[in-house]
Design an enzyme around this catalytic site. Sequence first.
Site, PDB file in Angstrom:
ATOM      1  N   HIS A 212       0.845  -1.200   0.000  1.00 28.05           N
ATOM      2  CA  HIS A 212       0.000   0.000   0.000  1.00 28.05           C
ATOM      3  C   HIS A 212       0.875   1.243   0.000  1.00 28.05           C
ATOM      4  CE1 HIS A 212      -3.334   2.647   1.608  1.00 28.05           C
ATOM      5  NE2 HIS A 212      -2.252   3.303   2.010  1.00 28.05           N
ATOM      6  N   GLU A 213       1.808   1.295   0.942  1.00 26.81           N
ATOM      7  CA  GLU A 213       2.648   2.493   1.075  1.00 26.81           C
ATOM      8  C   GLU A 213       3.560   2.679  -0.127  1.00 26.81           C
ATOM      9  OE1 GLU A 213       2.061   4.827   3.150  1.00 26.81           O
ATOM     10  OE2 GLU A 213       0.611   3.671   4.324  1.00 26.81           O
TER      11      GLU A 213
ATOM     12  N   HIS B  16       2.090   4.482  -3.056  1.00 28.99           N
ATOM     13  CA  HIS B  16       2.032   5.943  -3.013  1.00 28.99           C
ATOM     14  C   HIS B  16       3.235   6.597  -3.685  1.00 28.99           C
ATOM     15  CE1 HIS B  16      -1.666   6.129  -0.891  1.00 28.99           C
ATOM     16  NE2 HIS B  16      -1.203   5.651   0.252  1.00 28.99           N
TER      17      HIS B  16
ATOM     18  N   ASP C  36      -4.863   0.419  -1.251  1.00 31.79           N
ATOM     19  CA  ASP C  36      -5.270  -0.804  -0.545  1.00 31.79           C
ATOM     20  C   ASP C  36      -5.318  -1.980  -1.517  1.00 31.79           C
ATOM     21  OD1 ASP C  36      -5.518   0.405   1.963  1.00 31.79           O
ATOM     22  OD2 ASP C  36      -7.703   0.600   1.843  1.00 31.79           O
TER      23      ASP C  36
ATOM     24  N   GLU D 144      -6.454   6.192  -1.815  1.00 29.38           N
ATOM     25  CA  GLU D 144      -6.227   5.241  -0.714  1.00 29.38           C
ATOM     26  C   GLU D 144      -6.849   3.886  -1.031  1.00 29.38           C
ATOM     27  OE1 GLU D 144      -4.198   5.588   1.836  1.00 29.38           O
ATOM     28  OE2 GLU D 144      -3.699   7.632   1.265  1.00 29.38           O
TER      29      GLU D 144
END
Length: 191
Positions: A39-40, A43, A98, A94
């Site tokens: 997930h991170e 980004h 996910d 977001e």
Amino acid sequence: YDIAQNRLIVTAAMLQPPVLDMARDPAANHGALGALVGHELTHAVDGKGRLVAANGQLRDWWTAADASAWDMLLAPLVVQYGSHGVDGQRTRDENAADLSGVELAMDALATAQPALDDTGRQWFYQGWANLWPQQMSPDVAARMQATDVHAPGQWRSNGPLANQPAFGAAFKCKPGTPMQREPALQVHIWD
């Protein structure tokens, strides 16, 4: 993810239950910690990460075609979350992170354990779902629903999983049911 420094920070809190629990099946840790890391890392290359170049310079390194393709890829995700009463546009990036995190972590698990069976997949998805329990008063829930860039816990858990064919296979969910979208309606970030 620290966008300004282009780095991932793993805190001590993430290295303990429910994110990392060495007493449970390793597949569950892939579903929890692995998916959070995925997930991170997403980004770094998503709609926000595109605004910081590899050298740290603030500039949009995507082409107009890249941005358009990203928007088109995520448009069905906006609709999916909107159908659950979530502001899919506000939570879009977001929700995409996910979904991407779950996809990347499942790919890593399948690479690490090529003979992964349905029980292992179930552990993986339970690891992800166990990250998002929420209990709050109705007024706090309404305030969060109106302002948070993250979907409520139920949809952070269920949203990505309903897009995963492997989830449907592991839990015997038929296409078109709430936890297994029809294949044509599933969104995939990494194919």
